[in-house]
Design an enzyme around this catalytic site. Structure first.
Site, PDB file in Angstrom:
ATOM      1  N   GLN A 173       0.848  -1.203   0.000  1.00  0.00           N
ATOM      2  CA  GLN A 173       0.000   0.000   0.000  1.00  0.00           C
ATOM      3  C   GLN A 173       0.884   1.254   0.000  1.00  0.00           C
ATOM      4  O   GLN A 173       0.552   2.267   0.617  1.00  0.00           O
ATOM      5  CB  GLN A 173      -0.920   0.006   1.225  1.00  0.00           C
ATOM      6  CG  GLN A 173      -2.156  -0.867   1.084  1.00  0.00           C
ATOM      7  CD  GLN A 173      -3.165  -0.294   0.077  1.00  0.00           C
ATOM      8  OE1 GLN A 173      -3.174   0.886  -0.230  1.00  0.00           O
ATOM      9  NE2 GLN A 173      -4.013  -1.158  -0.452  1.00  0.00           N
ATOM     10  N   SER A 174       1.998   1.199  -0.694  1.00  0.00           N
ATOM     11  CA  SER A 174       2.989   2.280  -0.629  1.00  0.00           C
ATOM     12  C   SER A 174       2.491   3.614  -1.199  1.00  0.00           C
ATOM     13  O   SER A 174       2.094   3.697  -2.365  1.00  0.00           O
ATOM     14  CB  SER A 174       4.239   1.830  -1.401  1.00  0.00           C
ATOM     15  OG  SER A 174       5.084   2.923  -1.653  1.00  0.00           O
TER      16      SER A 174
END
Ligand SMILES: *Cc1c(COP(=O)(O)O)cnc(C)c1O
Length: 334
Positions: A76-77
């Site tokens: 989920q960068s």
């Protein structure tokens, strides 16, 4: 500090706001006055701190005639989302290597930043298992792209090298300028400390403008000793790159590691409380992985009396709210 000799794009539209947080301050007893630097409002799809770093990293890629950006991050960068966003804007291909730091956490159809990778048209996503050698994985991708006639450029994880961290030396200078203009005396600055570019950049920039405001980092994954060493080494390299004389002292690098919980990206009760409290008192959206844990640290330090009564503390909000939509169950249960 002189940044003019480094390639740089213009992604910022001016300083991000510094606001007071009166409701949150009173909810915490009112003894400490809290302020917030709104880097969550930076331009770039969804906002957040990586835009400041990418002003320098993507400029460096363009300066070298590259046309494909490779970077890496967690599933989920925010960094991957913003790298994809600015690559799209610049007409560069973007390729992502995602590290599944929590086994089984990658879902191709997940919401949050993952959905935005797709919307922003990243050219490829390779998922590797937690603990993989990300530098090697990006190098392999670069070799493949080069063999296919592309000109790849690798932006390190979090854009946290001396080039990217320069963006946060700029932020420290910007912040000090605003505080002087507002005649606002700040006693302490709290920042999240992850891949370390934000923390190192702020410390070096603060030294570069002789601002003298202590800065503490709240860790999101590592232990205090390990993180402080990483921040310090990057700060030394950055100070040498920009030419900040004397460099940072080791004791200027301070991290708190009590708010990490079970590990990177894994929710904690204090993070859930912090996200809800910021939303319900100041209508500010934090994120579950970085700013939520850093805010949990800020809240606990205020409650514990870490800051003297009457002191004024500035929280650097590094963004990340798109990740909230991948954690809805956490907040509904919490
Ligand atoms: C990457 C990130 C951070 C941490 O910044 P580093 O420079 O990696 O230490 C903090 N907050 C958000 C929202 C981020 O995406």
């Amino acid at each position: 500090m002189n940044f003019t000799k480094f390639p740089r794009r213009n992604y910022l539209q001016g300083p991000t706001p510094i606001e007071s947080m009166p409701s949150l301050s009173s909810a915490l007893g009112g003894g400490v006055k809290l302020y917030i630097k709104r880097d969550d409002l930076l331009p770039g799809s969804g906002g957040g701190n990586k835009t400041r770093k990418l002003e320098f990293c993507i400029a460096d890629a363009i300066d070298q005639g590259k046309n494909a950006i490779i970077t890496c991050g967690a599933v989920q960068s925010n960094h991957c989302r913003l790298t994809a966003a600015w690559s799209a804007k610049e007409g560069l291909d973007c390729h992502l290597i995602l590290e599944e730091r929590v086994a089984g956490s990658y879902k191709a159809d997940a919401s949050g930043n993952n959905f935005l990778f797709e919307l922003l048209d990243v050219k490829s996503i390779d998922v590797v298992s937690g603990g993989s050698d990300m530098v090697a994985a990006m190098g392999k991708k670069a070799a493949e792209l080069a063999a296919a006639g592309k000109k790849p450029y690798i932006v390190p994880g979090g854009a946290s090298n001396a080039i990217g961290a320069m963006g946060y030396a700029v932020c420290a200078e910007e912040t000090m300028g605003q505080l002087n203009e507002m005649r606002l005396g700040i006693d302490h600055i709290i920042v999240p400390s992850g891949s370390a570019g934000t923390h190192a950049g702020m410390v070096v920039g603060m030294a570069g403008v002789s601002g003298g405001i202590p800065i503490s980092g709240v860790n999101v994954s590592r232990s205090k000793d390990v993180q402080e060493e990483i921040v310090y080494n990057l700060a030394v390299e950055l100070a040498a790159t920009i030419g900040v004389k004397g460099g940072p002292a080791r004791e200027d690098i301070v991290c708190f590691d009590q708010y990490v919980g079970p590990g990177y990206s894994l929710p904690t009760d204090s993070m859930v409380e912090a996200v809800k409290l910021f939303a319900r008192t100041e209508a500010v959206l934090l994120d579950p992985v970085y700013s939520g844990k850093a805010a949990a640290g800020l809240i606990d330090l205020v409650r514990k009396g870490h800051f003297a009564d009457g002191s004024q503390v500035l929280f650097l909000h590094t963004g990340g709210s798109p990740a909230l939509y991948a954690y809805m169950d956490t907040f509904r249960q919490g």
